[in-house]
Design a protein around this motif. Structure first.
Motif, PDB file in Angstrom:
ATOM      1  N   UNK A 370       0.829  -1.253  -0.114  1.00  0.00           N
ATOM      2  CA  UNK A 370      -0.023   0.061   0.155  1.00  0.00           C
ATOM      3  C   UNK A 370       0.887   1.358  -0.089  1.00  0.00           C
ATOM      4  N   UNK A 371       0.469   2.290  -0.823  1.00  0.00           N
ATOM      5  CA  UNK A 371       1.473   3.226  -0.985  1.00  0.00           C
ATOM      6  C   UNK A 371       0.341   4.456  -0.764  1.00  0.00           C
ATOM      7  N   UNK A 372       0.503   5.511   0.180  1.00  0.00           N
ATOM      8  CA  UNK A 372      -0.185   6.498   0.575  1.00  0.00           C
ATOM      9  C   UNK A 372       0.809   7.727   0.800  1.00  0.00           C
ATOM     10  N   UNK A 373       0.015   8.745   1.419  1.00  0.00           N
ATOM     11  CA  UNK A 373       0.941  10.023   1.383  1.00  0.00           C
ATOM     12  C   UNK A 373       0.293  10.663   2.548  1.00  0.00           C
ATOM     13  N   UNK A 374       1.324  11.575   3.312  1.00  0.00           N
ATOM     14  CA  UNK A 374       1.182  11.879   4.624  1.00  0.00           C
ATOM     15  C   UNK A 374       1.669  13.733   4.508  1.00  0.00           C
ATOM     16  N   UNK A 375       1.312  14.456   5.582  1.00  0.00           N
ATOM     17  CA  UNK A 375       2.079  15.812   5.606  1.00  0.00           C
ATOM     18  C   UNK A 375       3.360  15.811   5.757  1.00  0.00           C
ATOM     19  N   UNK A 376       4.087  16.532   4.737  1.00  0.00           N
ATOM     20  CA  UNK A 376       5.443  16.397   4.600  1.00  0.00           C
ATOM     21  C   UNK A 376       6.442  16.406   5.856  1.00  0.00           C
ATOM     22  N   UNK A 377       5.623  17.136   6.838  1.00  0.00           N
ATOM     23  CA  UNK A 377       6.488  17.340   8.104  1.00  0.00           C
ATOM     24  C   UNK A 377       6.992  16.131   8.725  1.00  0.00           C
ATOM     25  N   UNK A 378       6.018  15.137   8.496  1.00  0.00           N
ATOM     26  CA  UNK A 378       6.331  13.798   9.313  1.00  0.00           C
ATOM     27  C   UNK A 378       7.353  12.753   8.333  1.00  0.00           C
ATOM     28  N   UNK A 379       7.816  13.195   7.073  1.00  0.00           N
ATOM     29  CA  UNK A 379       8.717  12.701   6.450  1.00  0.00           C
ATOM     30  C   UNK A 379       8.216  11.296   5.632  1.00  0.00           C
ATOM     31  N   UNK A 380       9.181  10.461   5.461  1.00  0.00           N
ATOM     32  CA  UNK A 380       8.784   9.178   4.974  1.00  0.00           C
ATOM     33  C   UNK A 380       8.373   7.978   6.226  1.00  0.00           C
ATOM     34  N   UNK A 381       7.487   7.283   5.881  1.00  0.00           N
ATOM     35  CA  UNK A 381       7.165   6.215   6.874  1.00  0.00           C
ATOM     36  C   UNK A 381       7.102   4.805   6.237  1.00  0.00           C
ATOM     37  N   UNK A 382       7.629   3.796   6.619  1.00  0.00           N
ATOM     38  CA  UNK A 382       7.386   2.489   6.504  1.00  0.00           C
ATOM     39  C   UNK A 382       6.952   1.518   7.612  1.00  0.00           C
ATOM     40  N   UNK A 443       3.707  14.112   1.378  1.00  0.00           N
ATOM     41  CA  UNK A 443       2.785  14.505  -0.128  1.00  0.00           C
ATOM     42  C   UNK A 443       3.380  15.781  -0.543  1.00  0.00           C
ATOM     43  N   UNK A 444       3.527  15.965  -1.967  1.00  0.00           N
ATOM     44  CA  UNK A 444       3.771  16.878  -2.662  1.00  0.00           C
ATOM     45  C   UNK A 444       5.568  17.120  -2.794  1.00  0.00           C
ATOM     46  N   UNK A 445       6.211  16.086  -2.341  1.00  0.00           N
ATOM     47  CA  UNK A 445       7.547  16.059  -2.500  1.00  0.00           C
ATOM     48  C   UNK A 445       8.082  15.299  -3.567  1.00  0.00           C
ATOM     49  N   UNK A 446       8.953  15.772  -4.356  1.00  0.00           N
ATOM     50  CA  UNK A 446       9.762  15.052  -5.490  1.00  0.00           C
ATOM     51  C   UNK A 446      10.551  13.903  -4.970  1.00  0.00           C
ATOM     52  N   UNK A 447      10.362  12.715  -5.703  1.00  0.00           N
ATOM     53  CA  UNK A 447      11.241  11.759  -5.544  1.00  0.00           C
ATOM     54  C   UNK A 447      12.511  11.429  -6.566  1.00  0.00           C
ATOM     55  N   UNK A 448      13.605  11.163  -6.129  1.00  0.00           N
ATOM     56  CA  UNK A 448      14.635  10.784  -7.148  1.00  0.00           C
ATOM     57  C   UNK A 448      15.480   9.565  -6.749  1.00  0.00           C
ATOM     58  N   UNK A 449      15.477   8.944  -7.775  1.00  0.00           N
ATOM     59  CA  UNK A 449      16.293   7.409  -7.753  1.00  0.00           C
ATOM     60  C   UNK A 449      17.649   7.485  -8.407  1.00  0.00           C
ATOM     61  N   UNK A 450      18.469   7.211  -7.861  1.00  0.00           N
ATOM     62  CA  UNK A 450      19.720   7.496  -8.417  1.00  0.00           C
ATOM     63  C   UNK A 450      20.647   5.877  -8.295  1.00  0.00           C
ATOM     64  N   UNK A 451      20.831   5.234  -9.660  1.00  0.00           N
ATOM     65  CA  UNK A 451      21.171   4.034  -9.558  1.00  0.00           C
ATOM     66  C   UNK A 451      22.778   4.010  -9.698  1.00  0.00           C
ATOM     67  N   UNK A 452      23.311   3.016  -9.543  1.00  0.00           N
ATOM     68  CA  UNK A 452      24.822   2.796  -9.704  1.00  0.00           C
ATOM     69  C   UNK A 452      25.129   2.969 -11.264  1.00  0.00           C
ATOM     70  N   UNK A 453      24.452   2.094 -12.109  1.00  0.00           N
ATOM     71  CA  UNK A 453      24.623   2.218 -13.401  1.00  0.00           C
ATOM     72  C   UNK A 453      23.964   3.074 -14.160  1.00  0.00           C
ATOM     73  N   UNK A 454      24.408   3.733 -14.746  1.00  0.00           N
ATOM     74  CA  UNK A 454      23.974   5.125 -15.394  1.00  0.00           C
ATOM     75  C   UNK A 454      24.093   4.933 -16.987  1.00  0.00           C
TER      76      UNK A 454
END
Length: 636
Positions: A370-382, A443-454
């Motif tokens: 399940x993937x949801x969103x929350x107020x950005x002040x709480x950061x990322x939660x797993x 919520x509203x935060x841009x995500x960026x994934x940087x892998x080893x192989x470019x």
């Protein structure tokens, strides 16, 4: 677009239906004109043969003029039929082919490159049904399928119009046939149609059997060619590794094995093609020289028709046989059409299956993310994340309890090789198939994934810096500034270039420079959630420090989760820590703790073995900083 007919009719009922039907109507009109011109050709041929036969007849007062006139009309009809009508139809059908293929190509691109990452799931579905050689299916198979379908439709239409116009003419010129008097004046027309109906279907059945063999071999040939081409493409990407490991002999043996499959399939395909070609040649000769002249022979012998009528009737029957034999002539093309359509349908079905990834993966295992969103002040939660492999009874190989990553927090993810570090990063980003748990994004935060192989696509340098945004989203000044801060300032003047001296940027930039390019993207886009999956593996220690420092300085509020092979997280040039916490994976469990700062090895040795002052009678007073450091080491 599931199924053959669904794939065939999709374009004609799309938002481009006016274009599709207009072009199809023009093709139908030109096909009907071509069939009517075939009747005119048969009549002109009869006139020409008749003028030759009666050239010396006493009643023919101007034999040469008549002969030349008839020959001229025949040549004019050939020009009109083959050059004007057929040429125009070829141009319009090619335009329809281009439009249809372009529409299908855009649909497949949209489906593959949707926000659900269908292209990824279609290839990594852990299922034997995953389509191979997607590039070949999208390009070659779609092109050949659409061209073959248009050709098949044109052939069917040509048969129908020929039956109408030629049959109409045969009935108009029909006469009584001895032995078939009960048919009256329709005797010769009925006899001609019966002969065609007996000859063509029987040979079409033989052609269909041979076509089935051609279809199966064509599919096998496409698979073999695709596998060989795919391996050659992979070689170009790893040529350095092959050269460095001196693996040319192994690679050559692999190529030989793959080409052997092509060669054997090709050999069988050539034998079937040769047999079909021989069958077609014999069929054409018998049809044009024997079958076509048989129906009118009996009335000609009994003087029911003259030579002109006999030749005209034979040409009409020959035209009818030729048009009705279109299926035989193009059976290899039909076999190829079916082979290509099968390849395209398999891809379409694979895309449709994974449009809802969670539902698709639940068919072969547990998939309850399940993937949801929350107020950005709480950061990322797993919350209670479990990762599994395929299988309904598969046990979790990685488990986490509740993990929280605060805004601006940097977390160092470590564990042994194969422990599941990258799998955890993939699962957080929705790119892992099996497991369960909840991931709550800010919520509203841009995500960026940087892998080893470019891997860099063949586009301009600015486009590479702006990815995944478009070049219009950022000014040249901002893109240049990002390159400068990332340590690639020497390339700023080439920002608009797609290549240099014939080489793409993927070939020009080294591994370390590609990872600096990733830094430039991060600085330009300012993500609030950043995943670094061994993104500094190609950098030296100073480069790794500069990599982290650039992000620290320009993205102060970003949540950073980084996978590295280092035992100790890198620090700044001044010795301060970049990371605030460490996420350790051990024995299938991920646990998160605050990062305990470490001291350089030299200082640790000195503190553990302090120098002895033999001349001192009282213990020396420790420096305040050393005393605090010793206490921290004891606590650790």
């Amino acid at each position: 677009m599931r199924g053959f007919w669904g794939l065939m009719r999709a374009y004609w009922f799309s938002n481009r239906w006016r274009e599709a039907w207009a072009l199809a109507a023009v093709i139908a009109l030109l096909t009907a004109l071509s069939s009517k011109a075939g009747v005119w050709f048969a009549e002109a041929s009869g006139e020409l043969v008749n003028s030759i036969a009666f050239f010396h007849d006493a009643a023919n007062t101007s034999p040469l003029t008549t002969l030349l006139t008839n020959a001229g009309w025949l040549v004019l009809l050939v020009v009109i039929k083959d050059a004007v009508i057929t040429g125009a139809r070829t141009l319009v059908s090619a335009t329809l082919h281009r439009k249809w293929r372009g529409w299908l190509n855009s649909r497949f691109n949209e489906a593959l490159l949707d926000p659900n990452h269908t292209h990824f799931h279609a290839q990594h579905s852990s299922d034997a049904g995953a389509p191979d050689n997607i590039d070949q299916r999208v390009q070659e198979s779609i092109k050949d399928m659409t061209g073959g379908a248009i050709g098949l439709a044109m052939g069917v239409l040509a048969v129908a119009t020929s039956l109408f116009f030629v049959g109409q003419k045969l009935i108009a010129d029909s006469t009584e046939v001895a032995g078939l008097e009960f048919l009256g004046d329709y005797g010769s027309a009925v006899l001609a149609l019966v002969v065609v109906a007996a000859y063509v279907p029987a040979n079409t059945w033989i052609a269909m059997k041979l076509g089935g063999m051609l279809e199966r071999l064509s599919v096998r040939m496409q698979q073999a060619e695709g596998s060989y081409r795919g391996e050659l493409t992979t070689l170009l990407r790893r040529s350095f590794h092959v050269a460095a490991s001196r693996g040319e002999n192994v690679q050559k043996a692999m190529h030989d094995r793959l080409y052997s499959d092509i060669d054997q399939t090709w050999s069988r395909l050539n034998r079937v093609n040769a047999g079909y070609s021989s069958f077609e040649l014999v069929y054409n000769f018998v049809g044009a020289r024997i079958i076509a002249y048989t129906p009118g022979l009996v009335p000609f012998i009994h003087n029911r028709i003259d030579l002109k009528g006999y030749i005209t009737g034979a040409e009409l029957v020959n035209s009818l046989i030729s048009q009705c034999s279109w299926f035989i002539h193009v059976m290899p093309a039909i076999a190829t059409l079916r082979a290509n359509s099968r390849r395209v349908i398999e891809l379409a079905e694979a895309i449709e299956n994974v449009r809802q990834p969670a539902e698709f993966y639940r068919q072969t295992g547990q998939s309850d993310f399940r993937y949801t969103q929350q107020n950005p002040v709480f950061g990322l939660t797993i919350q209670h994340l479990e990762l599994m492999q395929k299988g309904a009874d598969a046990a979790p190989f990685l488990t986490t309890e509740r993990l929280r990553f605060r805004r601006g927090e940097w977390t160092f993810l470590k564990g042994e090789s194969g422990s599941g570090k990258t799998s955890l990063i993939k699962a957080i980003n929705g790119l892992w198939a099996y497991g369960r748990g909840t991931v709550v994004f800010p919520e509203g935060v841009k995500t960026f994934y940087a892998a080893q192989e470019v891997k860099l696509p063949p586009v301009s340098l600015k486009e590479l810096v702006c990815l995944p945004d478009t070049p219009d989203d950022h000014s040249d000044t901002k893109a240049a500034a990002a390159l400068h801060h990332a340590g690639l300032g020497e390339f700023i003047e080439h920002l608009a270039e797609g290549s240099r001296e014939g080489h793409s940027w993927d070939q020009i930039l080294s591994g370390g420079q590609k990872q600096k390019l990733i830094v430039a993207r991060i600085l330009l886009q300012q993500p609030g959630l950043l995943f670094l999956d061994e993104a500094t593996a190609a950098l030296d220690p100073d480069g790794k420090t500069a990599f982290h420092q650039a992000i620290k300085d320009n993205c102060p509020d970003a949540i950073v989760i980084s996978v590295m092979h280092e035992a100790i997280a890198p620090r700044s040039a001044t010795g301060s820590e970049f990371y605030h916490s460490v996420l350790t994976i051990a024995d299938g469990i991920a646990t998160k703790k605050p990062l305990v700062p470490t001291l350089p090895a030299e200082l640790t040795t000195i503190l553990a073995n302090p120098p002895v002052r033999s001349i001192a009678k009282t213990p020396p007073q420790e420096d305040g900083w050393l005393r605090i450091t010793r206490m921290r080491l004891r606590q650790k």
